[in-house]
Design a protein around this motif. Structure first.
Motif, PDB file in Angstrom:
ATOM      1  N   ARG A   7      70.756  47.534  61.379  1.00 13.26           N
ATOM      2  CA  ARG A   7      71.155  46.973  62.832  1.00 13.26           C
ATOM      3  C   ARG A   7      72.488  46.772  62.885  1.00 13.26           C
ATOM      4  O   ARG A   7      73.136  46.138  61.873  1.00 13.26           O
ATOM      5  CB  ARG A   7      70.371  45.515  63.241  1.00 13.26           C
ATOM      6  N   THR A 386      69.910  49.973  66.635  1.00 13.79           N
ATOM      7  CA  THR A 386      69.245  50.257  65.268  1.00 13.79           C
ATOM      8  C   THR A 386      69.369  51.556  64.795  1.00 13.79           C
ATOM      9  O   THR A 386      69.125  52.543  65.751  1.00 13.79           O
ATOM     10  CB  THR A 386      67.834  49.512  65.459  1.00 13.79           C
ATOM     11  N   LYS A 420      55.571  49.911  59.381  1.00 15.37           N
ATOM     12  CA  LYS A 420      55.335  48.638  59.529  1.00 15.37           C
ATOM     13  C   LYS A 420      56.438  47.658  59.147  1.00 15.37           C
ATOM     14  O   LYS A 420      57.111  46.817  59.888  1.00 15.37           O
ATOM     15  CB  LYS A 420      54.175  48.143  58.687  1.00 15.37           C
ATOM     16  N   ARG A 423      59.231  47.944  61.740  1.00 16.76           N
ATOM     17  CA  ARG A 423      58.997  47.339  62.836  1.00 16.76           C
ATOM     18  C   ARG A 423      59.340  45.870  62.731  1.00 16.76           C
ATOM     19  O   ARG A 423      59.920  45.324  63.589  1.00 16.76           O
ATOM     20  CB  ARG A 423      57.337  47.490  63.386  1.00 16.76           C
ATOM     21  N   LYS A 424      58.946  45.386  61.708  1.00 18.20           N
ATOM     22  CA  LYS A 424      59.325  43.981  61.297  1.00 18.20           C
ATOM     23  C   LYS A 424      60.881  43.809  61.065  1.00 18.20           C
ATOM     24  O   LYS A 424      61.247  42.697  61.718  1.00 18.20           O
ATOM     25  CB  LYS A 424      58.633  43.589  59.734  1.00 18.20           C
ATOM     26  N   LYS A 426      62.912  45.535  63.101  1.00 15.60           N
ATOM     27  CA  LYS A 426      63.394  45.365  64.430  1.00 15.60           C
ATOM     28  C   LYS A 426      63.080  44.304  65.034  1.00 15.60           C
ATOM     29  O   LYS A 426      63.864  43.594  65.757  1.00 15.60           O
ATOM     30  CB  LYS A 426      62.682  46.432  65.173  1.00 15.60           C
ATOM     31  N   LEU A 427      61.920  43.364  64.689  1.00 17.34           N
ATOM     32  CA  LEU A 427      61.554  42.145  65.352  1.00 17.34           C
ATOM     33  C   LEU A 427      62.519  41.091  64.963  1.00 17.34           C
ATOM     34  O   LEU A 427      62.985  40.462  65.630  1.00 17.34           O
ATOM     35  CB  LEU A 427      60.070  41.672  65.072  1.00 17.34           C
ATOM     36  N   ARG A 428      62.727  41.122  63.461  1.00 14.36           N
ATOM     37  CA  ARG A 428      63.807  40.167  62.895  1.00 14.36           C
ATOM     38  C   ARG A 428      65.186  40.277  63.431  1.00 14.36           C
ATOM     39  O   ARG A 428      65.946  39.194  63.470  1.00 14.36           O
ATOM     40  CB  ARG A 428      63.962  40.481  61.633  1.00 14.36           C
ATOM     41  N   THR A 429      65.657  41.476  63.619  1.00 12.73           N
ATOM     42  CA  THR A 429      66.952  41.828  64.028  1.00 12.73           C
ATOM     43  C   THR A 429      67.261  41.785  65.656  1.00 12.73           C
ATOM     44  O   THR A 429      68.405  41.774  65.947  1.00 12.73           O
ATOM     45  CB  THR A 429      67.630  43.070  63.412  1.00 12.73           C
ATOM     46  N   GLY A 430      66.187  41.852  66.509  1.00 13.45           N
ATOM     47  CA  GLY A 430      66.375  42.016  67.931  1.00 13.45           C
ATOM     48  C   GLY A 430      66.755  43.150  68.364  1.00 13.45           C
ATOM     49  O   GLY A 430      67.078  44.057  67.877  1.00 13.45           O
TER      50      GLY A 430
END
Ligand code: EPU
Length: 430
Positions: A7, A386, A420, A423-424, A426-430
């Motif tokens: 990111r 990203t 997976k 995706r995690k 991406k969720l964490r880094t926004g």
């Protein structure tokens, strides 16, 4: 499949410890087979190319103990074989250093032809010319370089091109030849000097390494030694340019500033501040980057191994820059990948004409080779959004813990194995 998820957008800030030089450690490890006594080597980087070479050396009977992550103890007193056909060896360039080392000591070596990064045609004619000048018969058969001699006798050898590999290989073979060898137009890179210092610490008589003319007076025997490999000039340079590209403030520690002069000069030219102390260099990029021109050259010129990293900085600079690659003809393979992130670069022959853009945007990209791979990671760290970088096996050939060192400077980068994991991330880094 392993890839880096990145990111971008965080300036890199902090201090980073630079490891031992891969390209010095490789010939030093090979040369440690030239004595029957025990050799202790410190500051060995834990990277793939080194580990492949160590495995191959173990397969011919060299006793190797890693006493910690960066220290190895080697004893080559019981080598049972001078033929190396390991599949893995084909993938690394430095496999051919075992030809110079084993030919020097045992007057015979057969080693698979080297691979390495696909950055150009990479002939080995100068190595062969040097071995032949010392009296060896050299043939290439069934994918092996075979070198054999009754005796090796010193000679006057003029290198047609300044080649790091050929200078190192001929220096090793000549170390135990009879009489004096003079290598003219020798490569002057810091790793050539480091190998000469290592061989001298084992009892060799080598003078002039670091200049165009190296004089090697053959000795009958080499003895054990303790030696510390120099810091990695290119790892340091990569982090220095990472500071510039991400508008950061990074101090590289455990470096030899002299080895980094051409890199420092270019950072100053493009508007960074650079502060040097004994073994540290701090790079601060607080102003917009400026364009410049650069041509890769043998040391002390600007290194070809830093060409992709400077191009990534210039592509974000104000104005138009010209990058000329004069060492390897195929070193612009990262340009298509960088273009996907928004760069504007036109390649004509060995020249890249770069028109600076305001920003990169994240994309899915692949590392085409070691240094270009590292450069693309740096671009992704500066990009909006990203990115994923595939084929990171190339980067792992030569950078130890690359993503961990970047994380310690505040980068949002992770090694991910699955969709997976990504995706995690991406969720964490926004
Ligand atoms: N060359 C010849 N004939 C030869 C040898 C070289 O024409 O017999 C030419 C090459 O084609 C090239 C030039 O000479 O145009 C210089 O090549 P050199 O032999 O110096 O390169 P090398 O020894 O194969 C080492 C590094 C490279 C680095 C170059 C240049 C190692 C293991 N590799 O390669 O590092 O780019 O010197 O500094 O030391 C890297 O670490 O990413 C890497 C590619």
């Amino acid at each position: 499949m392993e890839q880096y998820a990145i990111r971008g957008g965080n300036p890199l800030v902090g201090e980073v410890e630079i490891g031992g030089a891969k390209n010095a450690a490789l010939p030093i490890l090979a040369a440690s087979t030239m004595t029957d006594e025990t050799v202790y080597i410190d500051n060995i980087p834990d990277v793939r190319d080194i580990n492949v070479l160590l495995d191959a050396m173990e397969n011919i009977g060299v006793l190797i103990k890693r006493t910690d992550r960066h220290k190895v103890v080697l004893n080559a007193g019981n080598i049972g074989n001078v033929v190396l056909e390991d599949e893995a060896l084909k993938k690394i360039r430095s496999s051919y250093y075992l030809v110079g080392a084993l030919l020097g000591k045992y007057k015979h070596a057969e080693v698979v032809l080297p691979g390495g990064c696909d950055i150009g045609s990479r002939p080995i004619d100068q190595h062969i010319k040097g071995f032949r000048a010392l009296g060896a018969t050299v043939t290439i058969e069934h994918g092996l370089i075979k070198a054999k001699a009754e005796r090796l006798v010193g000679n006057h050898i003029y290198m047609d091109v300044s080649s790091v590999g050929a200078t190192i290989n001929v220096m090793m073979a000549a170390t135990m030849a009879e009489g004096m060898t003079i290598i003219e137009n020798a490569a002057k890179e810091p790793h050539v000097v480091d190998l000469a210092n290592f061989l001298n610490s084992m009892g060799a008589n080598i003078k002039g390494a670091g200049t165009d003319v190296i004089r090697i007076k053959g000795v009958v025997k080499l003895h054990g030694t303790e030696y510390t490999v120099i810091p990695d000039q290119i790892e340091a340079g990569t982090f220095m340019f990472a500071a510039a590209v991400t508008k950061g403030d990074v101090t590289v520690k455990n470096v030899i500033p002299k080895h980094l002069e051409s890199i420092t000069a270019k950072l100053l030219e493009i508007g960074c501040e650079v502060e040097e102390t004994d073994d540290c260099i701090r790079v601060v990029a607080s102003k917009p980057l400026q364009h410049t021109h650069v041509k890769t050259l043998p040391y002390p010129g600007f290194p070809t191994d830093m060409q992709p990293q400077i191009a990534v900085a210039l592509a974000l600079s104000e104005g138009t820059s010209i990058v000329t690659e004069s060492i390897f003809e195929n070193r612009f393979k990262y340009v298509d990948e960088l273009t996907r992130m928004g760069a504007s670069i036109k390649v004509e022959g060995n020249t890249a004409i770069i028109t600076g853009v305001d920003k990169y945007t994240g994309a899915s990209i692949s590392a085409p080779d070691l240094r270009a791979g590292a450069a693309l990671v740096i671009a992704a760290l500066a990009a909006e959004g990203t990115s994923t970088v595939d084929d990171i096996k190339y980067i792992q050939r030569g950078y130890e813990d690359f993503h961990l060192k970047l994380q310690s400077l505040g980068a949002q980068i992770e090694l991910v194995q699955t969709e997976k994991d990504f995706r995690k991330f991406k969720l964490r880094t926004g």
